[in-house]
Design an enzyme around this catalytic site. Structure first.
Site: not given
Length: 666
Positions: A405, A427-428, A430, A472
């Site tokens: 990331e 993607q999430f 979090d 998540h």
């Protein structure tokens, strides 16, 4: 007249002209003489700090001369030779170091923490590693534009221990990006020697693990540096790929002058002083009758005169007069919002479909827009928002990324520097913790620091209610609403999501775009079929009443609507904030002045959330209008549990109705 001694470095002139050799020498001499002057000024208290590159000039000069002026280079704080070889006016450099307005950061940052598009230089931030991924982004732009250009980025041996280094090399290798990673191995990271920094023989060996070519060069030999890098650059232009170069050199001054060099063994220091890149190259040029003492003295005299003139003009410039309006206005790049009205043709869409459609229409609107994220290409992302995008836009613009990331956020920043747009899907939400540093320290601060905007949208699938557990389910908008330079958007409805996402992509500033997972497929609405935009900083008043103002966003909007539907006797304004930064303070304050009561509902846990700021604002702005204390409703002060009954207990939804009733009875 300088003493002529035998060179301790073996030079191979090859086919270089005398003119090129003299230019290499002059370009090394200039930063050395500037540094010697700066050390005097430091002792006199006329500059605040100095990071010396004495002894490392051959790397900066050799690499910079090997590149075209139009190719981006990303230096560190010991690369003064990059700036001078690119012929940045010394007046501006000296103003930068003295905190004057004619510097590159208007007194907001010091040293080499700046960039300049005029000279295609992108300076470092103190966290070191992020610039490696930024170089990847610039190289990706070169690749997509097919312009045959290369990017070069510097780091020290200490920076190779950071995760950003490994992520950046991996991304560059997977995508075969035209970038040269230059490691200046100068022996020490502040006081930490290399044997405590890494446990391999050569840092260049790390290139093998990423499937890229790597080389070890004598960083004190300017001919070797220039000729080898020039050859590699010419090769990369024809066949794009990343290359790792480790330059062996030494740091002969302290990390910065205040730290000194007492931790360095004297014999080691003496050894490297005999390898001085300028003294040795001067001796070589004398021995080959390419440089004469007269010309050498002429160079020194000319450079010192330029230094003195530039210093005088920098000293003469007035100190910066603080101006709050200027400071605040420079946090964001100006954005002229274009209000594109929706068409009358509508279709029912879920929130997830509206986001997908907005992305697709923005891809058609902005041909330079690139979407990046894990599994977003053929798979369509874990929520299928980009399903079918590869077939329509191709894999160059819809890019699966490795699980890194931090590097991908940095790549997005590099694309922006190169004049392109980027959307990054976490993607999430979090997982943004793995890319937190470049968001809050690079994207958020670049425009304020040196007028370089970050044209980046980070999509943040977030929120609880789907039994996804602690990793998540977070709604972590408060991490970013307090960071100047970021914009934060959080729609609750398909109509808002589509229009606001279009605006986010149009906006040249960094935007965190939160999308609640529990709303993705549960909320439907008639949404205009065509492309349209909605303004930031404008809340939506969903219901109007006289007894209380309900202020909320995201899933909280639907909890409030459901509660009010179940309690028709309650007359309330329901304000859906839609954007949290900028915040529509006017709508909030006007509503509370009318109703006399306010309740702020958020899904996030209480402490440090945006509800606290809104509550404080209302106490300051509306105290005389309030008939009761401002109430906040938030989720429990725990991580988010998995089991449904625990998650239901955790969420603020279950507390809202009773708190609202208590407020009304106050």
């Amino acid at each position: 007249m300088p003493t002529i001694t035998k060179s301790n470095i073996d030079y191979d002139k090859r086919n270089l002209s005398d003119k090129t050799l003299l230019q290499l020498y002059y370009n090394m001499l200039k930063p050395r003489l500037i540094e010697e002057k700066m050390l005097i000024l430091l002792r006199q208290g006329k500059i605040s700090k100095w990071f010396s590159g004495i002894g490392q000039e051959a790397i900066s000069v050799g690499v910079t001369m090997a590149l075209k002026p139009s190719e981006y280079i990303l230096p560190m704080h010991r690369n003064l030779g990059v700036f001078t070889t690119r012929e940045i006016p010394l007046h501006r450099l000296f103003c930068q170091w003295q905190g004057k307005a004619s510097g590159f950061t208007k007194g907001r940052d010091r040293s080499f923490h700046f960039g300049t598009q005029d000279y295609n230089i992108v300076g470092m931030i103190s966290h070191l590693g992020p610039q490696l991924g930024v170089a990847d982004g610039i190289a990706l732009a070169n690749l997509l534009k097919n312009n045959g250009q290369v990017a070069a980025v510097f780091t020290g041996e200490g920076g190779t221990s950071e995760g950003d280094f490994h992520e950046a090399l991996n991304v560059a290798s997977v995508w075969q990006l035209p970038v040269i990673f230059c490691i200046e191995n100068n022996g020490y990271g502040l006081s930490t020697p290399t044997n405590e920094q890494y446990h391999c023989k050569h840092l260049a060996d790390r290139g093998k693990g990423y499937g890229m070519e790597s080389f070890i060069l004598d960083g004190n030999n300017v001919i070797e540096t220039y000729t080898k890098v020039k050859k590699l650059v010419e090769s990369i232009r024809k066949r794009p790929r990343p290359i790792l170069i480790e330059f062996k050199t030494f740091r002969r001054r302290g990390h910065e002058e205040a730290s000194g060099t007492k931790y360095v063994p004297k014999e080691l220091m003496d050894e490297w002083e005999t390898k001085d890149p300028i003294e040795n190259f001067r001796s070589y040029l004398f021995s080959k009758k390419i440089l004469s003492p007269v010309i050498d003295e002429q160079y020194v005299s000319e450079i010192k005169a330029e230094i003195d003139t530039a210093l005088e003009s920098a000293y003469a410039e007035e100190d910066i007069i603080p101006n709050e309006t200027i400071e605040l206005n420079d946090v964001y790049k100006d954005f002229e919002y274009q209000d594109i009205k929706p068409s009358s043709k509508v279709k029912e869409l879920r929130l997830v479909d509206a986001i997908s459609e907005s992305l697709k229409q923005s891809m058609n609107t902005h041909k330079d827009l690139v979407i990046m994220g894990q599994d977003i290409a053929e798979y369509g992302g874990v929520f299928k928002i980009t399903e079918g995008f590869v077939e329509q836009f191709g894999k160059e613009r819809v890019r699966n990324t490795p699980i890194c990331e931090s590097a991908i956020v940095e790549v997005a920043m590099g694309l922006s520097i190169a004049g392109m747009k980027a959307v990054v899907e976490m993607q999430f939400s979090d997982f943004v913790t793995s890319g937190f540093n470049p968001i809050v320290n690079y994207l958020a601060k670049s425009h304020y620091r040196w007028s370089q905007n970050a044209d980046v949208v980070v999509r943040m699938p977030c929120g609880a209610g789907v039994a996804a557990g602690p990793f998540h389910s977070q709604t972590n908008e408060a991490w970013f609403t307090k960071t100047p330079g970021l914009k934060v958007v959080y729609p609750a409805f398909p109509f808002d999501a589509k229009g606001l996402l279009a605006t986010a992509i149009n906006d040249p500033n960094p935007v965190l775009f939160f999308e609640h997972k529990a709303l993705y497929r549960s909320i439907r609405q008639d949404v205009p079929a065509d492309y349209y935009t909605l303004p930031f900083g404008k809340a939506s008043v969903l219901k109007e009443g006289n007894s209380v103002s309900v202020i909320t966003y995201g899933a909280g909007v639907h909890w409030a609507l459901e509660t009010l539907d179940n309690n028709p006797d309650i007359s309330a304004d329901i304000i859906d904030l839609r954007t949290l930064q900028p915040l529509d303070k006017e709508t909030i304050i006007n509503s509370v002045k009318k109703t006399g009561r306010a309740i702020v509902l958020q899904e996030d846990s209480m402490f440090g959330g945006i509800a606290s700021d809104i509550s404080a604002m209302l106490v300051e702005e509306c105290f005389e209008y309030l008939d009761a204390p401002v109430k906040r409703v938030a989720s429990m002060e725990t991580p988010i549990p998995f089991a449904m009954q625990l998650e239901n207990q955790y969420l603020a939804k279950g507390k809202f109705e009773s708190t609202l009733r208590d407020l009304l009875s106050f």
